[in-house]
Scaffold this motif. Structure first.
Motif, PDB file in Angstrom:
ATOM      1  N   THR A 112     116.342  80.441  46.438  1.00  0.00           N
ATOM      2  CA  THR A 112     116.579  80.705  45.019  1.00  0.00           C
ATOM      3  C   THR A 112     115.385  81.347  44.327  1.00  0.00           C
ATOM      4  O   THR A 112     115.487  81.724  43.155  1.00  0.00           O
ATOM      5  CB  THR A 112     116.953  79.414  44.264  1.00  0.00           C
TER       6      THR A 112
ATOM      7  N   ILE B  39     121.803  82.420  41.165  1.00  0.00           N
ATOM      8  CA  ILE B  39     121.925  81.100  41.781  1.00  0.00           C
ATOM      9  C   ILE B  39     123.402  80.714  41.906  1.00  0.00           C
ATOM     10  O   ILE B  39     123.826  80.162  42.933  1.00  0.00           O
ATOM     11  CB  ILE B  39     121.150  80.057  40.965  1.00  0.00           C
ATOM     12  N   ALA B  40     124.190  81.030  40.894  1.00  0.00           N
ATOM     13  CA  ALA B  40     125.630  80.753  40.968  1.00  0.00           C
ATOM     14  C   ALA B  40     126.270  81.562  42.091  1.00  0.00           C
ATOM     15  O   ALA B  40     127.138  81.062  42.825  1.00  0.00           O
ATOM     16  CB  ALA B  40     126.288  81.069  39.630  1.00  0.00           C
TER      17      ALA B  40
ATOM     18  N   ARG C 105     125.340  79.979  45.416  1.00  0.00           N
ATOM     19  CA  ARG C 105     126.132  78.773  45.650  1.00  0.00           C
ATOM     20  C   ARG C 105     127.498  79.130  46.217  1.00  0.00           C
ATOM     21  O   ARG C 105     127.956  78.542  47.206  1.00  0.00           O
ATOM     22  CB  ARG C 105     126.283  77.971  44.350  1.00  0.00           C
ATOM     23  N   ARG C 106     128.161  80.126  45.635  1.00  0.00           N
ATOM     24  CA  ARG C 106     129.479  80.530  46.122  1.00  0.00           C
ATOM     25  C   ARG C 106     129.391  81.061  47.554  1.00  0.00           C
ATOM     26  O   ARG C 106     130.230  80.734  48.399  1.00  0.00           O
ATOM     27  CB  ARG C 106     130.078  81.597  45.197  1.00  0.00           C
TER      28      ARG C 106
ATOM     29  N   ARG D   5     128.706  78.233  50.124  1.00  0.00           N
ATOM     30  CA  ARG D   5     129.895  77.393  50.315  1.00  0.00           C
ATOM     31  C   ARG D   5     130.960  78.141  51.110  1.00  0.00           C
ATOM     32  O   ARG D   5     131.654  77.550  51.946  1.00  0.00           O
ATOM     33  CB  ARG D   5     130.432  76.935  48.957  1.00  0.00           C
TER      34      ARG D   5
ATOM     35  N   GLU E  45     117.908  72.907  41.038  1.00  0.00           N
ATOM     36  CA  GLU E  45     118.657  74.052  41.557  1.00  0.00           C
ATOM     37  C   GLU E  45     119.380  73.677  42.842  1.00  0.00           C
ATOM     38  O   GLU E  45     120.540  74.049  43.046  1.00  0.00           O
ATOM     39  CB  GLU E  45     117.716  75.228  41.799  1.00  0.00           C
TER      40      GLU E  45
ATOM     41  N   GLN F 123     122.807  72.052  42.748  1.00  0.00           N
ATOM     42  CA  GLN F 123     123.967  72.901  42.505  1.00  0.00           C
ATOM     43  C   GLN F 123     124.495  73.548  43.779  1.00  0.00           C
ATOM     44  O   GLN F 123     125.598  74.080  43.793  1.00  0.00           O
ATOM     45  CB  GLN F 123     123.602  74.003  41.511  1.00  0.00           C
ATOM     46  N   LEU F 124     123.700  73.527  44.860  1.00  0.00           N
ATOM     47  CA  LEU F 124     124.020  74.299  46.057  1.00  0.00           C
ATOM     48  C   LEU F 124     124.600  73.493  47.199  1.00  0.00           C
ATOM     49  O   LEU F 124     125.343  74.029  48.019  1.00  0.00           O
ATOM     50  CB  LEU F 124     122.758  75.008  46.579  1.00  0.00           C
TER      51      LEU F 124
ATOM     52  N   ASP G  35     125.926  70.077  49.787  1.00  0.00           N
ATOM     53  CA  ASP G  35     126.840  68.960  50.008  1.00  0.00           C
ATOM     54  C   ASP G  35     126.079  67.724  50.492  1.00  0.00           C
ATOM     55  O   ASP G  35     126.366  66.612  50.073  1.00  0.00           O
ATOM     56  CB  ASP G  35     127.891  69.326  51.066  1.00  0.00           C
TER      57      ASP G  35
END
Length: 238
Positions: free
Chosen positions: A160, A168-169, A172-173, A176, A194, A197-198, A200
């Motif tokens: 990041t 960052i969003a 994350r997508r 995933r 941060e 948000q990323l 699991d």
């Protein structure tokens, strides 16, 4: 039966002179999940990743990818995509040409260059010189390079850095989506807010030792954030 691309760390230990960089570290990273490898700077994360990738020899213990040491992988660049530090791009070379050079080195098909550019959202800048890229764009180009071999394992150190909130969003997508394809994704970060948000799952280090490992949801069950949970853990370990 062992999942084919699980990362397995067992009793990993490394000293640099009087400094215990990593001590008795044991954890697993499962396919199909984004795992955060977390802790402050100097906690031993990068040393651990370097041992996993065969760049540093451990004093004790093992670090294996699907049951094999990195050096024993038949096609390492097509098994593991790694970004441990910012690359020194040739400033006059375009992003596309940078990827073409690496694709040739890896034996990746030419079409994979376009795929990597699209995956990382920099196709629009592919023909610009890398010397003019922002820090965030360089991070994306690093990631595109790691993805050239279409690896089932992705290892990223501080991905990041240089990314704005939109970046960052996006990351994350992407992570995933890659995990949803069954890939093993390990992300090292010292920025807990941060990372929260990323990921699991989490593996948390402090002063070279494991504090905790498991699903993020279990670490933050009391509605506190990851930063508060880390402070609670380090207080208990003091």
């Amino acid at each position: 039966m062992r999942p084919p691309h699980r990362l397995e760390i067992r009793g990993l230990t490394k000293r640099f002179g009087p400094v215990e960089a990593v001590t008795g570290l044991t954890f697993d990273v499962e396919p199909g999940r984004v795992t955060g490898f977390l802790g402050p700077n100097g906690s031993g994360k990068t040393t651990t990743l370097r041992m996993l990738l065969g760049l540093v020899a451990p004093d004790a213990g093992t670090a294996r990818i699907g049951g094999s040491d990195y050096r024993d992988l038949a096609a390492p660049a097509h098994t593991v995509g790694a970004v441990l530090e910012a690359s020194n791009f040739h400033p006059a070379r375009t992003g596309r040409d940078h990827l073409r050079v690496y694709a040739d080195m890896l034996g990746a098909p030419a079409a994979r260059v376009a795929d990597a550019l699209a995956l990382t959202g920099i196709a629009h800048a592919a023909d610009r010189r890398a010397g003019g890229y922002s820090t965030g764009m360089r991070q994306r180009l690093n990631l595109a390079t790691a993805l050239l071999g279409d690896p089932p394992v992705l290892i990223l150190d501080e991905p990041t850095n240089g990314l704005d909130p939109e970046g960052i969003a996006w990351l994350r997508r992407l992570l995933r989506d890659l995990a949803a394809e069954g890939r093993t994704v390990l992300v090292a970060s010292h920025v807990l807010a941060e990372a929260e948000q990323l990921v699991d799952d989490v593996v948390v280090m402090h002063r070279g030792r494991l504090l905790t490992a498991g699903p993020l949801s279990e670490l933050t069950t009391d509605a506190t954030g990851l930063e508060q949970a880390f402070l609670r853990l380090t207080g208990a370990a003091a």
